[in-house]
Design a protein around this motif. Structure first.
Motif, PDB file in Angstrom:
ATOM      1  N   SER A   1     123.436  -2.089 114.464  1.00  0.00           N
ATOM      2  CA  SER A   1     123.371  -3.499 114.078  1.00  0.00           C
ATOM      3  C   SER A   1     123.261  -3.708 112.571  1.00  0.00           C
ATOM      4  O   SER A   1     122.645  -2.911 111.866  1.00  0.00           O
ATOM      5  CB  SER A   1     122.173  -4.145 114.772  1.00  0.00           C
ATOM      6  OG  SER A   1     122.222  -5.536 114.644  1.00  0.00           O
TER       7      SER A   1
ATOM      8  N   ASP B   1     132.097   2.672 115.791  1.00  0.00           N
ATOM      9  CA  ASP B   1     133.527   2.545 116.087  1.00  0.00           C
ATOM     10  C   ASP B   1     134.391   3.284 115.068  1.00  0.00           C
ATOM     11  O   ASP B   1     135.535   2.886 114.801  1.00  0.00           O
ATOM     12  CB  ASP B   1     133.932   1.067 116.146  1.00  0.00           C
ATOM     13  CG  ASP B   1     133.317   0.349 117.343  1.00  0.00           C
ATOM     14  OD1 ASP B   1     133.014   1.028 118.346  1.00  0.00           O
ATOM     15  OD2 ASP B   1     133.131  -0.877 117.266  1.00  0.00           O
TER      16      ASP B   1
ATOM     17  N   ASP C   1     120.421   3.675 117.169  1.00  0.00           N
ATOM     18  CA  ASP C   1     120.735   2.615 118.116  1.00  0.00           C
ATOM     19  C   ASP C   1     119.524   1.703 118.276  1.00  0.00           C
ATOM     20  O   ASP C   1     118.377   2.137 118.238  1.00  0.00           O
ATOM     21  CB  ASP C   1     121.135   3.209 119.464  1.00  0.00           C
ATOM     22  CG  ASP C   1     119.965   3.861 120.161  1.00  0.00           C
ATOM     23  OD1 ASP C   1     119.307   3.178 120.964  1.00  0.00           O
ATOM     24  OD2 ASP C   1     119.691   5.044 119.880  1.00  0.00           O
TER      25      ASP C   1
ATOM     26  N   SER D   1     120.761  -8.404 121.178  1.00  0.00           N
ATOM     27  CA  SER D   1     122.118  -8.457 120.630  1.00  0.00           C
ATOM     28  C   SER D   1     123.000  -7.411 121.319  1.00  0.00           C
ATOM     29  O   SER D   1     122.532  -6.330 121.686  1.00  0.00           O
ATOM     30  CB  SER D   1     122.088  -8.182 119.128  1.00  0.00           C
ATOM     31  OG  SER D   1     123.394  -7.971 118.619  1.00  0.00           O
ATOM     32  N   PRO D   2     124.287  -7.707 121.503  1.00  0.00           N
ATOM     33  CA  PRO D   2     125.187  -6.712 122.106  1.00  0.00           C
ATOM     34  C   PRO D   2     125.485  -5.527 121.198  1.00  0.00           C
ATOM     35  O   PRO D   2     125.993  -4.506 121.648  1.00  0.00           O
ATOM     36  CB  PRO D   2     126.467  -7.516 122.384  1.00  0.00           C
ATOM     37  CG  PRO D   2     126.426  -8.652 121.407  1.00  0.00           C
ATOM     38  CD  PRO D   2     124.971  -8.995 121.266  1.00  0.00           C
ATOM     39  N   LYS D   3     125.156  -5.649 119.898  1.00  0.00           N
ATOM     40  CA  LYS D   3     125.438  -4.578 118.952  1.00  0.00           C
ATOM     41  C   LYS D   3     124.336  -3.525 118.982  1.00  0.00           C
ATOM     42  O   LYS D   3     123.188  -3.817 118.675  1.00  0.00           O
ATOM     43  CB  LYS D   3     125.591  -5.131 117.537  1.00  0.00           C
ATOM     44  CG  LYS D   3     126.810  -6.035 117.356  1.00  0.00           C
ATOM     45  CD  LYS D   3     126.929  -6.519 115.924  1.00  0.00           C
ATOM     46  CE  LYS D   3     128.154  -7.405 115.752  1.00  0.00           C
ATOM     47  NZ  LYS D   3     128.278  -7.892 114.349  1.00  0.00           N
ATOM     48  N   ALA D   4     124.707  -2.302 119.339  1.00  0.00           N
ATOM     49  CA  ALA D   4     123.737  -1.208 119.360  1.00  0.00           C
ATOM     50  C   ALA D   4     123.497  -0.659 117.965  1.00  0.00           C
ATOM     51  O   ALA D   4     122.391  -0.240 117.627  1.00  0.00           O
ATOM     52  CB  ALA D   4     124.233  -0.090 120.276  1.00  0.00           C
TER      53      ALA D   4
ATOM     54  N   GLU E   1     129.981   0.656 118.534  1.00  0.00           N
ATOM     55  CA  GLU E   1     129.067  -0.342 117.975  1.00  0.00           C
ATOM     56  C   GLU E   1     128.283  -1.037 119.076  1.00  0.00           C
ATOM     57  O   GLU E   1     127.114  -1.384 118.908  1.00  0.00           O
ATOM     58  CB  GLU E   1     129.842  -1.377 117.164  1.00  0.00           C
ATOM     59  CG  GLU E   1     128.948  -2.405 116.492  1.00  0.00           C
ATOM     60  CD  GLU E   1     129.716  -3.439 115.700  1.00  0.00           C
ATOM     61  OE1 GLU E   1     129.483  -3.550 114.484  1.00  0.00           O
ATOM     62  OE2 GLU E   1     130.552  -4.127 116.302  1.00  0.00           O
ATOM     63  N   GLN E   2     128.921  -1.222 120.222  1.00  0.00           N
ATOM     64  CA  GLN E   2     128.255  -1.846 121.352  1.00  0.00           C
ATOM     65  C   GLN E   2     127.995  -0.808 122.440  1.00  0.00           C
ATOM     66  O   GLN E   2     128.834   0.046 122.714  1.00  0.00           O
ATOM     67  CB  GLN E   2     129.092  -2.997 121.914  1.00  0.00           C
ATOM     68  CG  GLN E   2     129.291  -4.128 120.920  1.00  0.00           C
ATOM     69  CD  GLN E   2     129.722  -5.419 121.589  1.00  0.00           C
ATOM     70  OE1 GLN E   2     129.623  -5.572 122.798  1.00  0.00           O
ATOM     71  NE2 GLN E   2     130.174  -6.372 120.785  1.00  0.00           N
ATOM     72  N   ASP E   3     126.819  -0.873 123.044  1.00  0.00           N
ATOM     73  CA  ASP E   3     126.417   0.032 124.116  1.00  0.00           C
ATOM     74  C   ASP E   3     126.777  -0.628 125.447  1.00  0.00           C
ATOM     75  O   ASP E   3     126.131  -1.591 125.872  1.00  0.00           O
ATOM     76  CB  ASP E   3     124.907   0.298 124.023  1.00  0.00           C
ATOM     77  CG  ASP E   3     124.427   1.321 125.034  1.00  0.00           C
ATOM     78  OD1 ASP E   3     125.083   1.493 126.073  1.00  0.00           O
ATOM     79  OD2 ASP E   3     123.375   1.941 124.783  1.00  0.00           O
TER      80      ASP E   3
ATOM     81  N   ASN F   1     124.486  -3.388 127.569  1.00  0.00           N
ATOM     82  CA  ASN F   1     124.989  -4.745 127.771  1.00  0.00           C
ATOM     83  C   ASN F   1     125.118  -5.077 129.252  1.00  0.00           C
ATOM     84  O   ASN F   1     124.853  -6.210 129.675  1.00  0.00           O
ATOM     85  CB  ASN F   1     126.328  -4.919 127.065  1.00  0.00           C
ATOM     86  CG  ASN F   1     126.189  -4.898 125.549  1.00  0.00           C
ATOM     87  OD1 ASN F   1     125.079  -5.016 125.018  1.00  0.00           O
ATOM     88  ND2 ASN F   1     127.290  -4.744 124.844  1.00  0.00           N
TER      89      ASN F   1
END
Length: 495
Positions: free
Chosen positions: A79, A302, A61, A74-77, A221-223, A227
């Motif tokens: 990436s 995901d 992450d 970035s919102p993507k943990a 994918e996003q934390d 966020n």
């Protein structure tokens, strides 16, 4: 014929995440020191510039893989590699590090001159072939841990008979077209599980052919927490909270894997069954023979790998290869898998300190004969440090600590007017154990090229961020296993 000589206080090798991080800490904590970064490639980024295969991404992450001094926004943990390279480039630009990087130059050899207490490093310009020399007080290797020139590919029987394309991910051809083609990806590690869903999006079918399974877990994918913190709190505070949360989560999972492996296995297995269903042969394809964290676990954002398997665009085969054929791969079971393209995601070649030669007063220094001090220096090698990340957590957690610790060493030597420091083994000796407590193939293949470690501190790697933070950030740099001295010391005792 004389060659050009450049003089700096610190020579840094590699403009990847370790080298850029080390440069930042040097500028912050030792602002009066000059430095240069030697980079063999034409661009910075290291791993994230080298690997260009479809789907390339972090397997950690970004709250912990990011630098400790630059929030990941970035919102993507989990990436994409291009985003990580941009992040590293931003860090370099924001801090004026770019002007210190010497691109397309490769270190050939580095010799410690004990007469003058300086490193003499021979560097070759890869464009012209000409060589120059860098004389430095300190040598820092941020070159990573594997060979950039070639990856590892086993000697497969019959490989010359295959009529399609064979590709190693480390050298992915940008013009390869896999649309509507059958692809076999050999491997089961992070590279393979990244490639399979990325290729499956446009290929006719992708088969992940593995000799044995790997522990794989799905992660968003996003934390959501990171966020939310970023939305309501200042960037640095939000990043710190998200970072510590992930650090503690990772340490807890690693501890559980060691103390209660069967419980962790059940959790991972249940997660895969939830993804693929009760009827899928989970134990055949996703039940490793080893315990959790004997090798590095893999994350899929995901559940993209499982999605590709469920929709039929990808499949997993767990079997031993007999031979390559003209049209694919024949297995020991007698089954043949047909392919237009075969991708050998079969691993790396370990090259802990790069491919250059180390010597002391022109006598070769064998890294394999040395012991690792605090996970970053080598016994008997003066004014030298290297960056080596964790096997059970993000690389950058450790590389940031090492960069800061080197600055503490340099400042200590300045304060006490020492010219060099050097880890020394105790007179009673120490019991040797493998440098890395890990049984991944790339580690086992290189045991004769990497240093040893001991069973006790400071000769043992902690593999624990909190312990390392205490040791490297707050404990004294002085102990009975390192000497500080000068060419003609007025006081030969350590300070």
């Amino acid at each position: 014929m004389s060659i050009k000589t450049n003089k700096v206080d610190v020579l840094i090798i590699g403009a990847g995440i370790s080298g850029i991080g080390a440069a930042y800490h040097l500028q912050k904590h030792c602002p009066n020191k000059s430095y240069a970064i030697i980079e063999a490639r034409a661009a910075l980024g290291g791993t994230w510039d080298l690997f260009r295969y479809p789907g390339i991404r972090s397997d950690s992450d970004m709250s912990t893989f990011g630098f400790n001094f630059k929030p990941w926004r970035s919102p993507k943990a989990i990436s994409p590699g291009a985003d990580i390279k941009s992040y590293i480039a931003e860090a370099a630009t924001e801090n004026g590090i770019n002007e210190h990087i010497v691109f397309e130059h490769k270190v050939i050899s580095a010799n410690w001159d004990s007469t003058h207490a300086k490193w003499h490093t021979q560097v070759q310009n890869l464009q012209t072939g000409e060589c120059c020399q860098y004389i430095s007080r300190f040598f820092f290797s941020g070159a990573g841990y594997y060979n950039y020139d070639e990856g590892y590919t086993p000697d497969f029987k019959g490989v010359e008979s295959f009529e399609g394309d064979i590709i190693h991910p480390q050298h992915w051809p940008q013009d390869i077209d896999y649309t509507n083609k059958n692809v076999i990806v050999i491997g089961s590690g992070a590279t393979a599980i990244t490639l399979v869903p990325a290729l499956a999006a446009t290929a006719k079918h992708v088969t992940m052919l593995q000799r044995s399974p790997t522990y794989i877990a799905s992660l968003p994918e996003q934390d959501v927490f990171a966020n939310a913190m970023r939305r309501y709190l200042p960037a640095k505070l939000a990043y710190s909270l998200s970072r510590w949360r992930k650090i503690l989560q990772g340490m807890f999972m690693y501890s559980m894997s060691r103390r209660r492996p069967e419980s962790v296995k059940k959790v991972i297995r249940k997660g895969i069954i939830d993804e693929l269903g009760e009827d899928y042969p989970v134990d055949k394809h996703f039940k490793p023979k080893y315990q959790p964290w004997d090798q590095r676990a893999c994350l899929v954002p995901d559940g993209d790998l499982f999605t590709a398997i469920k929709n039929g665009s990808a499949s997993v085969v767990t079997e031993v290869i007999d031979t390559f054929t003209a049209t694919g791969i024949k297995l020991q079971s007698g089954e043949e898998l047909h392919a237009d393209i075969i991708v050998t995601a079969t691993g790396l070649k370990l090259d802990l300190l790069g491919s250059y030669e180390l010597s002391i007063d022109h006598k070769p220094f064998r890294v394999a004969d040395s012991y690792c001090y605090k996970g970053m220096m080598l016994s008997g090698l003066p004014n030298f440090a290297f960056s080596m990340g964790y096997t059970n957590a993000s690389w950058t957690l450790k590389s940031d600590l090492v960069g800061q610790y080197v600055c503490r060493l340099i400042n200590h030597m300045d304060k006490h007017q020492h010219q060099y420091c050097q880890p020394v083994l105790p007179l009673k000796g120490i019991e040797a154990v493998p440098f890395i407590d890990f049984n991944s193939g790339y580690i086992l293949r290189a045991l004769d090229k990497i240093p040893k470690q001991g069973r006790e501190k400071p000769w043992r790697l902690n593999q624990n961020y909190i312990l390392d933070r205490i040791s490297l950030s707050y404990s004294s740099v002085v102990d009975n296993c390192i000497i500080f001295s000068s060419i003609n010391p007025t006081n030969p005792s350590s300070s």
